[in-house]
Design a protein around this motif. Structure first.
Motif, PDB file in Angstrom:
ATOM      1  N   LEU A  65     -14.286   4.566  54.706  1.00 20.57           N
ATOM      2  CA  LEU A  65     -14.269   3.305  55.447  1.00 20.57           C
ATOM      3  C   LEU A  65     -14.227   2.092  54.530  1.00 20.57           C
ATOM      4  O   LEU A  65     -13.805   1.009  54.943  1.00 20.57           O
ATOM      5  N   VAL A  66     -14.662   2.256  53.277  1.00 18.25           N
ATOM      6  CA  VAL A  66     -14.474   1.181  52.291  1.00 18.25           C
ATOM      7  C   VAL A  66     -12.979   0.929  52.109  1.00 18.25           C
ATOM      8  O   VAL A  66     -12.526  -0.218  52.060  1.00 18.25           O
ATOM      9  N   GLY A  67     -12.210   2.014  52.022  1.00 13.52           N
ATOM     10  CA  GLY A  67     -10.758   1.880  51.916  1.00 13.52           C
ATOM     11  C   GLY A  67     -10.145   1.293  53.167  1.00 13.52           C
ATOM     12  O   GLY A  67      -9.240   0.445  53.095  1.00 13.52           O
ATOM     13  N   VAL A  68     -10.630   1.717  54.344  1.00  6.07           N
ATOM     14  CA  VAL A  68     -10.104   1.192  55.614  1.00  6.07           C
ATOM     15  C   VAL A  68     -10.290  -0.316  55.696  1.00  6.07           C
ATOM     16  O   VAL A  68      -9.416  -1.051  56.182  1.00  6.07           O
ATOM     17  N   ALA A  69     -11.423  -0.806  55.205  1.00  2.27           N
ATOM     18  CA  ALA A  69     -11.743  -2.231  55.321  1.00  2.27           C
ATOM     19  C   ALA A  69     -10.970  -3.108  54.343  1.00  2.27           C
ATOM     20  O   ALA A  69     -10.828  -4.324  54.585  1.00  2.27           O
ATOM     21  N   LEU A  70     -10.465  -2.526  53.256  1.00  5.99           N
ATOM     22  CA  LEU A  70      -9.848  -3.350  52.210  1.00  5.99           C
ATOM     23  C   LEU A  70      -8.654  -4.169  52.698  1.00  5.99           C
ATOM     24  O   LEU A  70      -8.571  -5.367  52.376  1.00  5.99           O
TER      25      LEU A  70
ATOM     26  N   THR B  91       3.469   4.170  46.304  1.00  3.04           N
ATOM     27  CA  THR B  91       2.692   4.138  45.063  1.00  3.04           C
ATOM     28  C   THR B  91       1.282   4.659  45.301  1.00  3.04           C
ATOM     29  O   THR B  91       0.710   5.359  44.462  1.00  3.04           O
ATOM     30  N   GLN B  92       0.719   4.326  46.450  1.00  2.24           N
ATOM     31  CA  GLN B  92      -0.641   4.782  46.768  1.00  2.24           C
ATOM     32  C   GLN B  92      -0.695   6.302  46.895  1.00  2.24           C
ATOM     33  O   GLN B  92      -1.626   6.934  46.388  1.00  2.24           O
ATOM     34  N   TRP B  93       0.289   6.894  47.553  1.00  2.00           N
ATOM     35  CA  TRP B  93       0.318   8.356  47.687  1.00  2.00           C
ATOM     36  C   TRP B  93       0.532   9.035  46.333  1.00  2.00           C
ATOM     37  O   TRP B  93      -0.075  10.067  46.038  1.00  2.00           O
ATOM     38  N   ILE B  94       1.378   8.440  45.506  1.00  2.00           N
ATOM     39  CA  ILE B  94       1.611   9.000  44.163  1.00  2.00           C
ATOM     40  C   ILE B  94       0.326   8.920  43.346  1.00  2.00           C
ATOM     41  O   ILE B  94      -0.045   9.878  42.647  1.00  2.00           O
ATOM     42  N   ALA B  95      -0.354   7.776  43.418  1.00  2.00           N
ATOM     43  CA  ALA B  95      -1.615   7.616  42.689  1.00  2.00           C
ATOM     44  C   ALA B  95      -2.629   8.654  43.144  1.00  2.00           C
ATOM     45  O   ALA B  95      -3.355   9.238  42.328  1.00  2.00           O
ATOM     46  N   LEU B  96      -2.691   8.905  44.441  1.00  2.00           N
ATOM     47  CA  LEU B  96      -3.612   9.911  44.969  1.00  2.00           C
ATOM     48  C   LEU B  96      -3.294  11.284  44.396  1.00  2.00           C
ATOM     49  O   LEU B  96      -4.193  12.018  43.957  1.00  2.00           O
ATOM     50  N   ALA B  97      -2.023  11.640  44.378  1.00  2.00           N
ATOM     51  CA  ALA B  97      -1.623  12.944  43.848  1.00  2.00           C
ATOM     52  C   ALA B  97      -1.972  13.067  42.364  1.00  2.00           C
ATOM     53  O   ALA B  97      -2.477  14.109  41.911  1.00  2.00           O
ATOM     54  N   VAL B  98      -1.716  12.019  41.595  1.00  2.00           N
ATOM     55  CA  VAL B  98      -2.019  12.042  40.159  1.00  2.00           C
ATOM     56  C   VAL B  98      -3.526  12.191  39.936  1.00  2.00           C
ATOM     57  O   VAL B  98      -3.977  12.958  39.073  1.00  2.00           O
ATOM     58  N   LEU B  99      -4.321  11.461  40.714  1.00  2.00           N
ATOM     59  CA  LEU B  99      -5.781  11.551  40.608  1.00  2.00           C
ATOM     60  C   LEU B  99      -6.266  12.980  40.827  1.00  2.00           C
ATOM     61  O   LEU B  99      -7.033  13.525  40.026  1.00  2.00           O
TER      62      LEU B  99
ATOM     63  N   PHE C  44     -16.634  10.025  40.739  1.00  2.00           N
ATOM     64  CA  PHE C  44     -16.061   8.779  41.234  1.00  2.00           C
ATOM     65  C   PHE C  44     -14.536   8.828  41.225  1.00  2.00           C
ATOM     66  O   PHE C  44     -13.879   8.090  41.970  1.00  2.00           O
ATOM     67  N   ILE C  45     -13.953   9.709  40.412  1.00  2.00           N
ATOM     68  CA  ILE C  45     -12.492   9.786  40.345  1.00  2.00           C
ATOM     69  C   ILE C  45     -11.915  10.372  41.634  1.00  2.00           C
ATOM     70  O   ILE C  45     -11.076   9.730  42.282  1.00  2.00           O
ATOM     71  N   PRO C  46     -12.325  11.585  42.059  1.00  2.00           N
ATOM     72  CA  PRO C  46     -11.828  12.067  43.340  1.00  2.00           C
ATOM     73  C   PRO C  46     -12.391  11.282  44.526  1.00  2.00           C
ATOM     74  O   PRO C  46     -11.772  11.242  45.595  1.00  2.00           O
ATOM     75  N   THR C  47     -13.573  10.646  44.355  1.00  2.00           N
ATOM     76  CA  THR C  47     -14.088   9.768  45.400  1.00  2.00           C
ATOM     77  C   THR C  47     -13.137   8.597  45.613  1.00  2.00           C
ATOM     78  O   THR C  47     -12.928   8.139  46.748  1.00  2.00           O
ATOM     79  N   LEU C  48     -12.551   8.111  44.535  1.00  2.11           N
ATOM     80  CA  LEU C  48     -11.503   7.094  44.644  1.00  2.11           C
ATOM     81  C   LEU C  48     -10.358   7.609  45.513  1.00  2.11           C
ATOM     82  O   LEU C  48      -9.771   6.857  46.301  1.00  2.11           O
ATOM     83  N   GLY C  49     -10.050   8.907  45.382  1.00  2.71           N
ATOM     84  CA  GLY C  49      -9.014   9.497  46.238  1.00  2.71           C
ATOM     85  C   GLY C  49      -9.357   9.361  47.712  1.00  2.71           C
ATOM     86  O   GLY C  49      -8.480   9.088  48.549  1.00  2.71           O
ATOM     87  N   THR C  50     -10.632   9.544  48.059  1.00  2.84           N
ATOM     88  CA  THR C  50     -11.071   9.375  49.447  1.00  2.84           C
ATOM     89  C   THR C  50     -10.886   7.932  49.889  1.00  2.84           C
ATOM     90  O   THR C  50     -10.459   7.657  51.024  1.00  2.84           O
ATOM     91  N   MET C  51     -11.190   6.987  49.003  1.00  4.72           N
ATOM     92  CA  MET C  51     -10.992   5.573  49.331  1.00  4.72           C
ATOM     93  C   MET C  51      -9.516   5.250  49.514  1.00  4.72           C
ATOM     94  O   MET C  51      -9.147   4.431  50.361  1.00  4.72           O
ATOM     95  N   VAL C  52      -8.653   5.892  48.728  1.00  3.05           N
ATOM     96  CA  VAL C  52      -7.213   5.671  48.874  1.00  3.05           C
ATOM     97  C   VAL C  52      -6.737   6.166  50.240  1.00  3.05           C
ATOM     98  O   VAL C  52      -5.924   5.511  50.909  1.00  3.05           O
ATOM     99  N   LEU C  53      -7.247   7.313  50.676  1.00  4.93           N
ATOM    100  CA  LEU C  53      -6.910   7.795  52.017  1.00  4.93           C
ATOM    101  C   LEU C  53      -7.353   6.782  53.070  1.00  4.93           C
ATOM    102  O   LEU C  53      -6.641   6.520  54.044  1.00  4.93           O
ATOM    103  N   GLY C  54      -8.539   6.205  52.876  1.00  2.71           N
ATOM    104  CA  GLY C  54      -9.004   5.171  53.794  1.00  2.71           C
ATOM    105  C   GLY C  54      -8.132   3.932  53.748  1.00  2.71           C
ATOM    106  O   GLY C  54      -7.858   3.311  54.790  1.00  2.71           O
ATOM    107  N   LEU C  55      -7.678   3.569  52.554  1.00  3.22           N
ATOM    108  CA  LEU C  55      -6.778   2.424  52.404  1.00  3.22           C
ATOM    109  C   LEU C  55      -5.502   2.626  53.211  1.00  3.22           C
ATOM    110  O   LEU C  55      -5.033   1.718  53.908  1.00  3.22           O
TER     111      LEU C  55
END
Length: 395
Positions: free
Chosen positions: A73-78, A149-157, A233-244
């Motif tokens: 939801l942090v990602g959803v709110a951004l 770019t966001q999906w690519i970043a998620l995959a790389v992460l 925090f690295i894969p947690t960032l992936g969760t935030m990207v999904l929320g974004l």
């Protein structure tokens, strides 16, 4: 003439979802485990206890979905936060400075809460707020990028994090298990290739043995008892990207039906992919170290839960039904701090001013339901007072 950018409308389902997961976290004070232990024949209390506890390693309970939901939801709110500040005319430089300040406060607040009642600062970085703060600058940067770019970043992460664990060597025959806090015969240990993600013998554990000992400590850091790790925090960032991604879909959506289908389909696909990765042994589904599979699996649940709340709250227009939950969701940072600071104070106040045994009127079996219910009610009343006074903690 260029039309002015309009302020984005607040989505009630997001506040409701956030309030729901915060209440799940705050409800730990009910201690269903105490009731289940006192009534061992009851499958009902055993079921509730299971879903108010974290699974030992592989798997998922409802309680395990609290942190990924809050993070998602942090990602959803951004997208809404960015749009709101751009409407107010804030420059890009101001936005970056504000973001860095916010990230630093989240990291420090997490460390502060983990240090309470300790003789010195407990420098640890696995707290929910700290994990979000560490990844937030990267999420913010991605907020200005295209969905591709966001999906690519998620995959790389996720692929990169998987490789870090997969390439880290497994314990040898002379490995000293006493340095991990995990006995060699621990029943939840993984076999074969999946053993690269075992508790406290993995790459993230090795990193923390180096990193956390750079800080002043009461004694050298050897392991985290729960298996939690800074690098999560690295894969947690992936969760935030999904929320974004989900937040952008909601913000840009013009029709509720297609958006709902999109959320449901994405959630189903992520759940299926997570299940297959775990089943194959290629990457186990472990929340405590936030494996890439967990990012996908829990992310799938987050999409489905968001879709459910979006349908019930926003499409069916039932916001009034969820008002008590929305009160919590609109002040989530305050709720998080209350849950970690005033529990003992509220309980002791009732014992001093009401009755030392105020929680025993239903018997010892249900004692925690009484004092936990009192604590929850007082915390909610504080949040309701803040809501009425329009006091919202924003970082």
């Amino acid at each position: 003439m260029k039309e002015p950018i309009s302020l984005p409308q607040r989505v009630s389902s997001v506040d409701t979802y956030r309030g729901f997961v915060m209440l799940l976290m705050m409800a730990e004070v009910l201690e269903f485990g105490h009731v289940a232990k006192a009534a061992p024949e009851s499958t009902f209390w055993s079921f509730l206890h299971h879903h108010q506890s974290h699974v030992p390693w592989v798997g998922c309970s409802l309680h395990d979905l609290i942190q990924p939901s809050f993070t998602f939801l942090v990602g959803v709110a951004l997208p809404y936060s960015l749009a709101s500040r751009l409407v107010k005319g804030h420059s890009t430089s101001y936005l970056w400075l504000h973001m860095l300040r916010r990230a630093l406060i989240l990291v420090l607040l997490g460390i502060f809460l983990r240090s309470m009642y300790r003789p010195q600062t407990n420098f640890t970085f696995e707290d929910t707020l700290t994990q979000i703060g560490l990844g937030y600058p990267f999420l913010f940067a991605l907020g200005f990028r295209s969905p591709r770019t966001q999906w690519i970043a998620l995959a790389v992460l996720l692929v990169g994090y998987w490789l870090v664990f997969a390439l880290y060597p497994l314990p040898g025959p002379d490995f000293d298990w006493t340095q991990t806090g995990v006995p060699a015969d621990w029943p939840h240990r993984l076999g074969g290739f999946a053993a690269h993600w075992d508790k406290n013998t993995n790459a993230a554990w090795a990193f923390d043995q180096w990193f956390l000992n750079l800080f002043p400590r009461e004694k050298p850091f050897l392991y985290n008892g729960g298996g939690y790790a800074t690098l999560s925090f690295i894969p947690t960032l992936g969760t935030m990207v999904l929320g974004l991604v989900a937040g952008q879909w909601i913000k840009n959506s013009e029709a509720a039906g297609p958006l709902l289908k999109r959320l449901l389909l994405t959630g189903g696909l992520l759940l299926t992919l997570g299940f297959l990765l775990n089943w194959s042994g290629f990457a186990p589904n472990v929340k405590r170290i936030w494996t890439p599979t967990w990012t996908l699996f829990s992310g799938g649940w987050c999409f489905l839960l968001l879709a459910g709340f979006y349908y019930v709250v926003d499409i069916l227009q039932t916001q009034k039904w969820f008002f008590p939950v929305i009160v919590v969701g609109m002040n989530s940072i305050a709720a998080y701090v209350l849950a970690h600071t005033v529990v003992g104070f509220i309980d002791q106040s009732f014992r001093i001013h009401i009755n030392p045994q105020y929680d025993l009127f239903m018997g010892e079996t249900y004692r925690t339901l009484v004092n936990g219910g009192v604590i929850l009610l007082v915390q909610w009343l504080i949040l309701y007072w803040m809501f009425k006074k329009k006091l919202f903690i924003r970082i």
